[in-house]
Design a protein around this motif. Structure first.
Motif, mmCIF file in Angstrom:
data_model
loop_
_atom_site.group_PDB
_atom_site.id
_atom_site.type_symbol
_atom_site.label_atom_id
_atom_site.label_comp_id
_atom_site.label_asym_id
_atom_site.label_seq_id
_atom_site.Cartn_x
_atom_site.Cartn_y
_atom_site.Cartn_z
ATOM 1 N N PRO B 55 45.999 39.355 37.734
ATOM 2 C CA PRO B 55 44.795 39.319 36.892
ATOM 3 C C PRO B 55 44.778 37.850 36.535
ATOM 4 C CG PRO B 55 46.631 40.181 35.788
ATOM 5 C CD PRO B 55 46.992 39.963 37.126
ATOM 6 N N GLY B 56 44.725 36.958 37.349
ATOM 7 C CA GLY B 56 44.581 35.316 36.860
ATOM 8 C C GLY B 56 43.452 34.708 36.885
ATOM 9 N N CYS B 57 42.283 35.170 37.154
ATOM 10 C CA CYS B 57 41.069 34.672 37.369
ATOM 11 C C CYS B 57 40.161 35.467 36.128
ATOM 12 C CB CYS B 57 40.359 35.137 38.592
ATOM 13 S SG CYS B 57 38.576 34.959 38.552
ATOM 14 N N PRO B 58 39.802 34.609 34.936
ATOM 15 C CA PRO B 58 39.247 34.731 33.738
ATOM 16 C C PRO B 58 37.869 35.721 34.187
ATOM 17 C CG PRO B 58 39.763 32.524 33.794
ATOM 18 C CD PRO B 58 40.184 32.871 35.191
ATOM 19 N N VAL B 59 37.130 35.169 35.000
ATOM 20 C CA VAL B 59 35.897 36.119 35.383
ATOM 21 C C VAL B 59 36.181 37.493 35.591
ATOM 22 C CG1 VAL B 59 33.679 36.064 36.888
ATOM 23 C CG2 VAL B 59 34.842 33.876 35.941
ATOM 24 N N CYS B 60 37.278 37.567 36.641
ATOM 25 C CA CYS B 60 37.665 38.860 37.338
ATOM 26 C C CYS B 60 38.145 39.729 36.207
ATOM 27 C CB CYS B 60 38.643 38.624 38.292
ATOM 28 S SG CYS B 60 38.187 37.309 39.648
ATOM 29 N N VAL B 61 38.958 39.188 35.374
ATOM 30 C CA VAL B 61 39.707 40.310 34.434
ATOM 31 C C VAL B 61 38.747 40.609 33.181
ATOM 32 C CG1 VAL B 61 41.843 39.486 34.787
ATOM 33 C CG2 VAL B 61 40.665 38.406 32.747
ATOM 34 N N THR B 333 26.029 38.853 47.755
ATOM 35 C CA THR B 333 25.440 40.031 46.797
ATOM 36 C C THR B 333 26.754 40.385 46.345
ATOM 37 O OG1 THR B 333 25.744 41.125 48.838
ATOM 38 C CG2 THR B 333 23.641 40.372 48.152
ATOM 39 N N PRO B 334 27.335 39.873 45.363
ATOM 40 C CA PRO B 334 28.579 40.497 44.809
ATOM 41 C C PRO B 334 28.382 41.849 44.004
ATOM 42 C CG PRO B 334 28.047 38.638 43.546
ATOM 43 C CD PRO B 334 27.087 38.718 44.524
ATOM 44 N N VAL B 335 29.294 42.850 43.990
ATOM 45 C CA VAL B 335 29.155 44.222 43.048
ATOM 46 C C VAL B 335 30.121 43.631 41.922
ATOM 47 C CG1 VAL B 335 29.445 46.512 43.079
ATOM 48 C CG2 VAL B 335 28.136 45.536 45.048
ATOM 49 N N GLY B 336 31.303 43.417 42.321
ATOM 50 C CA GLY B 336 32.331 43.197 41.433
ATOM 51 C C GLY B 336 32.678 41.626 41.126
ATOM 52 N N PRO B 337 33.299 41.389 39.926
ATOM 53 C CA PRO B 337 33.511 39.942 39.639
ATOM 54 C C PRO B 337 34.624 39.314 40.549
ATOM 55 C CG PRO B 337 34.723 41.468 38.268
ATOM 56 C CD PRO B 337 33.895 42.451 39.054
ATOM 57 N N CYS B 338 35.424 40.255 41.331
ATOM 58 C CA CYS B 338 36.641 39.576 42.277
ATOM 59 C C CYS B 338 35.832 38.907 43.374
ATOM 60 C CB CYS B 338 37.733 40.395 42.507
ATOM 61 S SG CYS B 338 38.515 41.141 41.188
ATOM 62 N N VAL B 340 32.614 37.728 42.794
ATOM 63 C CA VAL B 340 31.691 36.869 42.165
ATOM 64 C C VAL B 340 32.562 35.066 42.176
ATOM 65 C CG1 VAL B 340 30.894 35.784 40.078
ATOM 66 C CG2 VAL B 340 30.427 38.147 40.999
ATOM 67 N N SER B 341 33.688 35.404 41.683
ATOM 68 C CA SER B 341 34.447 33.993 41.541
ATOM 69 C C SER B 341 35.050 33.435 42.600
ATOM 70 C CB SER B 341 35.364 34.299 40.200
ATOM 71 O OG SER B 341 36.365 33.239 40.246
ATOM 72 N N SER B 342 34.836 32.123 42.834
ATOM 73 C CA SER B 342 35.489 31.664 44.103
ATOM 74 C C SER B 342 36.972 31.633 43.997
ATOM 75 C CB SER B 342 35.134 30.007 44.443
ATOM 76 O OG SER B 342 35.360 29.469 43.122
ATOM 77 N N GLU B 343 37.546 31.969 42.782
ATOM 78 C CA GLU B 343 39.019 32.088 42.698
ATOM 79 C C GLU B 343 39.405 33.726 42.555
ATOM 80 O OE1 GLU B 343 40.125 30.570 38.882
ATOM 81 O OE2 GLU B 343 39.796 28.342 39.473
ATOM 82 N N GLY B 344 38.423 34.392 42.903
ATOM 83 C CA GLY B 344 38.651 35.855 43.037
ATOM 84 C C GLY B 344 39.152 36.359 44.347
ATOM 85 N N ALA B 345 40.232 37.345 44.084
ATOM 86 C CA ALA B 345 40.950 38.058 45.289
ATOM 87 C C ALA B 345 40.095 38.415 46.478
ATOM 88 C CB ALA B 345 42.030 39.000 44.683
ATOM 89 N N CYS B 346 38.706 39.229 46.001
ATOM 90 C CA CYS B 346 37.992 39.654 47.002
ATOM 91 C C CYS B 346 37.316 38.453 47.778
ATOM 92 C CB CYS B 346 37.249 40.660 46.541
ATOM 93 S SG CYS B 346 37.809 42.016 45.545
ATOM 94 N N ALA B 347 36.771 37.245 47.079
ATOM 95 C CA ALA B 347 36.205 36.387 47.478
ATOM 96 C C ALA B 347 37.238 35.661 48.643
ATOM 97 C CB ALA B 347 35.786 35.522 46.525
ATOM 98 N N ALA B 348 38.480 35.615 48.274
ATOM 99 C CA ALA B 348 39.292 34.771 48.994
ATOM 100 C C ALA B 348 39.551 35.542 50.276
ATOM 101 C CB ALA B 348 40.488 34.508 48.226
#
Lengths: 80, 360
Positions: B55-61, B333-338, B340-348
């Motif tokens: 949980p290290g991306c502020p946007v994601c948490v 077209t992100p559904v969740g924040p992970c 959205v953020s370029s630091e998010g686990a899903c984006a990576a």
């Protein structure tokens, strides 16, 4: 959001600085680093210098930022 | 360099052999996640060693309810919402800040100072600063609040969702389903907090906590240091990022945080309510607290249906295990924040997977 950027202090008046990172100049405050002086390399995050940093470490971080930017650009082109 | 890599690999292999089971190491910081992918580090690790994105991306948490409260304030015509760019595309119940941007009452700022300047420039509106982030961004918010108090800028306030990293790590380890053997601790958060802040976790849970910088060699050696501690059975809090991380951190920044803020129980996406994990303004600065000024509370709605960002953030699943990943949910077209953020686990994961496909 938690990646701070190394930058060199090129102007300093009280705790208000202008810093240079990879040729880009912007404002930063040195409120948390009262001993910072003109010419110092500092890590800047959200408009504030949070630590001093040496040349070698600054160079490594600049390289990493460039790589991540390139990575994101490439991926944006692929996905967009 | 090759020798250092070899030494690291030997330690990792030895730790895996000794434990005889998978070793799960959680990288807490989103920038580590990106660097790990960018440098192909996962592929170099022993098969039984697994990296979990934490949980290290502020946007994601950021909890869904907070996003909805921000959107509620964005719909008022007497407010200007000032936000870091990362938050703009996070979807809430009724769209995102991006969808409000055309109306003109949402502005992207690079610092809390910029938000304060917006308040000076727009005296007929109330500027609400979307105050998110960990210990790296909190002191900057505190300085803006102090400055607003000093200058009497009363049309400025903050909607604080500043988070503290350690309580989240403790909450993860307290969950009986957790699979975490050790933490690779965040680099720049630790510049502020100092690496000593992780000692409590080591003592309470006997898990190694190692701070590393973001370049690949630091990350690899950080993982190897964790393995060394596992082999020796002596977990400790340690930093390899000695260039900028000290034991006690930046104490001036810490004292400005504690002058303005106090910890309260707060909601995290995926982790739920964590005791004393979120910062609210202290009583003497409470007139700058947007929750109190507008009489709003953080809504308690559940996260978007089908989105499994919460489980991703706890290291319980990898992003591709979410049904929405790569189909309904992708960076455009992100559904969740992970995502959205370029630091998010899903984006990576998405970007990495696509890259492999392109190359292959």
């Amino acid at each position: 959001m938690c990646l701070a950027i190394p930058a060199r202090i090129v102007k300093l008046e009280e705790d208000r600085a202008v810093v240079d990172a990879m040729g880009n100049q912007f404002n930063a405050r040195t409120t948390f680093l009262p001993n910072a002086k003109l010419g110092d390399l500092v890590l800047v995050h959200a408009g504030f210098a949070i630590s001093t940093i040496d040349e070698d470490e600054a160079r490594k971080t600049w390289e990493l930022i460039e790589e991540i930017d390139q990575f994101n650009d490439t991926q944006n082109k692929i996905s967009g | 360099m090759l020798r250092r890599i070899r030494n690291a690999q030997l330690l990792m292999d030895a730790a895996c052999e000794l434990t005889g089971r998978p070793i799960n190491i959680m990288e807490v910081c989103g920038t580590h996640t990106v660097s790990i992918f960018r440098n192909g580090i996962r592929g170099t690790l022993p098969k039984s060693m697994k990296l979990l994105s934490g949980p290290g991306c502020p946007v994601c948490v950021t909890h869904q309810g907070y996003i909805d409260t921000v959107l509620e304030l964005a719909d008022r015509n007497d407010c200007i919402i000032a936000t870091y760019g990362d938050m703009i595309r996070v979807p809430g119940k009724g769209g995102s800040l991006e969808t409000r941007k055309s109306v003109g009452n949402v502005r992207i700022v690079l610092s809390s100072e910029d938000a304060l300047q917006l308040a000076r420039d727009n005296p007929s509106k109330t500027v609400v600063f979307v105050a998110v982030g960990f210990e790296t961004t909190t002191p900057a918010t505190a300085v803006a609040v102090k400055q607003a108090a000093k200058e009497g800028i009363n049309n400025f306030c903050i909607l604080s969702n500043h988070k503290i990293v350690v309580p989240a790590m403790q909450a993860l380890l307290s969950d009986k389903n957790n699979k975490i053997d050790a933490f690779l601790c965040p680099g720049h958060v630790s510049v502020i907090t100092g690496y000593g802040v992780f000692r409590g976790i080591v003592e309470q849970f006997c898990k190694p906590c190692v701070v590393a910088g973001f370049e690949p060699m630091q990350i690899i050696e950080g993982l190897a240091e964790i393995c060394r501690q596992i082999i020796e059975g002596k977990p400790e809090a340690k930093t390899l990022y000695t260039a900028v991380v000290t034991e006690k951190g930046n104490q001036i920044a810490q004292s400005i945080i504690s002058e303005c803020f106090e910890p309260m129980d707060g909601y995290w996406r995926g982790l739920g309510k964590i005791p004393k994990s979120t910062l609210q303004l202290k009583e003497n600065y409470s007139k700058f607290d947007a929750f109190k000024r507008f009489g709003v509370t953080e809504k308690s709605e559940n996260d978007t249906t089908g989105c499994r960002c919460g489980e991703v953030l706890c290291g319980l699943i990898d992003p591709p295990q979410c049904e929405l990943f790569g189909s309904a949910c992708e960076p455009q077209t992100p559904v969740g924040p992970c995502m959205v953020s370029s630091e998010g686990a899903c984006a990576a994961w998405f970007k990495y997977g696509r890259r492999k496909k392109q190359n292959g």
